[in-house]
Design a protein around this motif. Structure first.
Motif, PDB file in Angstrom:
ATOM      1  N   THR A 245       0.820  -1.206   0.000  1.00  0.00           N
ATOM      2  CA  THR A 245       0.000   0.000   0.000  1.00  0.00           C
ATOM      3  C   THR A 245       0.857   1.261   0.000  1.00  0.00           C
ATOM      4  O   THR A 245       0.563   2.239  -0.704  1.00  0.00           O
ATOM      5  CB  THR A 245      -0.942   0.006   1.220  1.00  0.00           C
ATOM      6  N   LEU A 279      -6.520  -6.665  -0.948  1.00  0.00           N
ATOM      7  CA  LEU A 279      -6.709  -5.227  -0.768  1.00  0.00           C
ATOM      8  C   LEU A 279      -7.982  -4.751  -1.458  1.00  0.00           C
ATOM      9  O   LEU A 279      -8.748  -3.936  -0.918  1.00  0.00           O
ATOM     10  CB  LEU A 279      -5.501  -4.462  -1.312  1.00  0.00           C
ATOM     11  N   ARG A 285     -10.167  -1.577  -0.923  1.00  0.00           N
ATOM     12  CA  ARG A 285      -9.249  -0.513  -1.337  1.00  0.00           C
ATOM     13  C   ARG A 285      -9.101  -0.563  -2.857  1.00  0.00           C
ATOM     14  O   ARG A 285      -8.103  -1.030  -3.402  1.00  0.00           O
ATOM     15  CB  ARG A 285      -7.896  -0.673  -0.651  1.00  0.00           C
ATOM     16  N   SER A 288      -5.973   0.539  -5.003  1.00  0.00           N
ATOM     17  CA  SER A 288      -4.673  -0.139  -5.005  1.00  0.00           C
ATOM     18  C   SER A 288      -4.373  -0.651  -6.410  1.00  0.00           C
ATOM     19  O   SER A 288      -5.176  -1.394  -6.983  1.00  0.00           O
ATOM     20  CB  SER A 288      -4.681  -1.312  -4.018  1.00  0.00           C
TER      21      SER A 288
END
Length: 348
Positions: A245, A279, A285, A288
């Protein structure tokens, strides 16, 4: 009518690229034109292009590559900032250090295919653990490292400290305890190079290793009171997710700035590549970026029923690679192929 411009042939373009490099790269450019040889060169050029574009490379190491002395070429890749993180099996983590301190006691068995069960038992009786054509000496390598790292485990346990397996190896190397026992040039140890760079290392399934077994024995004996003194597994994945990340940046078309160079299959490759779909799908997320480059060196037969033999496009459906991600498979022996790819990237 204007004549169409003729496109330069691949061998001409490759020769021009290699002209700025050393003799190994020039040999590759001249001779490696088709099939797996061409795939090797394409993958090497893709690796180089990814770094030139500002990307970084995560490398996964399975099999017995440390005992195959991959460190001779991998260490220089680390020193020259061509590798930015490594995911490896517990065996590769420890076997580079075994070789570092006990190389003179190793024995090569070139006729290993002809060994009888009785001859194998004779090696066992001499405490020579065979890995294909190479025997690792138990007393000089494994037990020497066990004694040294046990001190680190016990010290951390008593202090209430917890470290990952690779961090214990870094502590051991930095302590200087082993320095007088080095039996190979230090520059040929990839673990020493990684330690000097404080390179991020992820070791999934560390329990399935010689030192993992020794640690379990230390817990059973009571030498280590807290089994969690050595951090493993899920904590490694959360650490990898944090590193990815913070490090990955978008490059183009959903591709990210971190490439994935996979040597062999198994958990060393399976574990880290899943960090991106985790992720996206489990943490939501969506921003990403996907892996920005993928190459696998494998002698596994291409098959959609085998993860190690699956072609890279299958990884698109799992949210790991984009359709546009540069993807390569080199179907060959990594002990032959990897040093050649590294040579091209290093300009040798």
């Amino acid at each position: 009518m204007k004549a169409k411009k003729s496109r330069a042939k691949p061998e001409v373009l490759n020769a021009a690229l290699a002209a700025k490099k050393g003799p190994v790269s020039q040999f590759i450019a001249r001779n490696y034109r088709h099939f797996n040889a061409a795939a090797l060169l394409d993958a090497a050029k893709g690796y180089e292009a990814h770094l030139t574009a500002g990307g970084k490379m995560l490398m996964t190491v399975a099999g017995a590559m440390s005992t195959a002395e991959l460190g001779i070429s991998l260490a220089e890749m680390i020193r020259r900032d061509k590798v930015h993180a490594i995911v490896c099996t517990g065996a590769n983590l420890e076997e580079d250090i075994f070789n570092l301190v006990a190389h003179d006691y190793y024995e090569r068995v070139p006729h290993y295919r002809q060994l009888t069960p009785k001859e194998e038992a004779a090696l066992l009786n001499r405490h020579m653990n065979r890995v294909t054509d190479t025997c690792i000496p138990e007393m000089e390598a494994m037990r020497r490292i066990e004694a040294a790292v046990l001190e680190e485990w016990m010290r951390a346990d008593e202090a209430g400290e917890r470290y990952f397996p690779h961090e214990f190896m870094y502590l051991l190397l930095r302590s200087g305890k082993l320095k007088k026992s080095y039996q190979i040039p230090p520059e040929n140890s990839w673990m020493l190079a990684a330690c000097e760079k404080n390179l991020p290392i992820i070791v999934p399934g560390w329990e399935d290793s010689t030192l993992g077994n020794m640690y379990a024995a230390a817990v059973i004996r009571g030498d280590v009171k807290n089994v969690h003194t050595v951090r493993t597994g899920i904590e490694y994945m959360t650490t990898l997710a944090d590193w990815y990340t913070k490090t990955a940046k978008p490059l183009r078309n959903g591709e990210g700035s971190i490439g994935f160079f996979q040597i062999g299959g198994g958990i060393a490759g399976d574990f880290p590549i899943c960090v991106v779909p985790m992720l996206h799908q489990d943490l939501r997320r969506r921003g990403s970026p996907l892996w920005g480059y993928f190459c696998q060196i494998s002698d596994s037969t291409t098959s959609y029923g085998s993860y190690s033999g699956a072609v890279p496009n299958e990884k698109i459906t799992w949210g790991k690679l984009a359709p546009s991600t540069p993807k390569f498979i080199i179907e060959s022996d990594a002990t032959i192929v990897a040093p050649l790819v590294f040579s091209w990237v290093l300009g040798a």
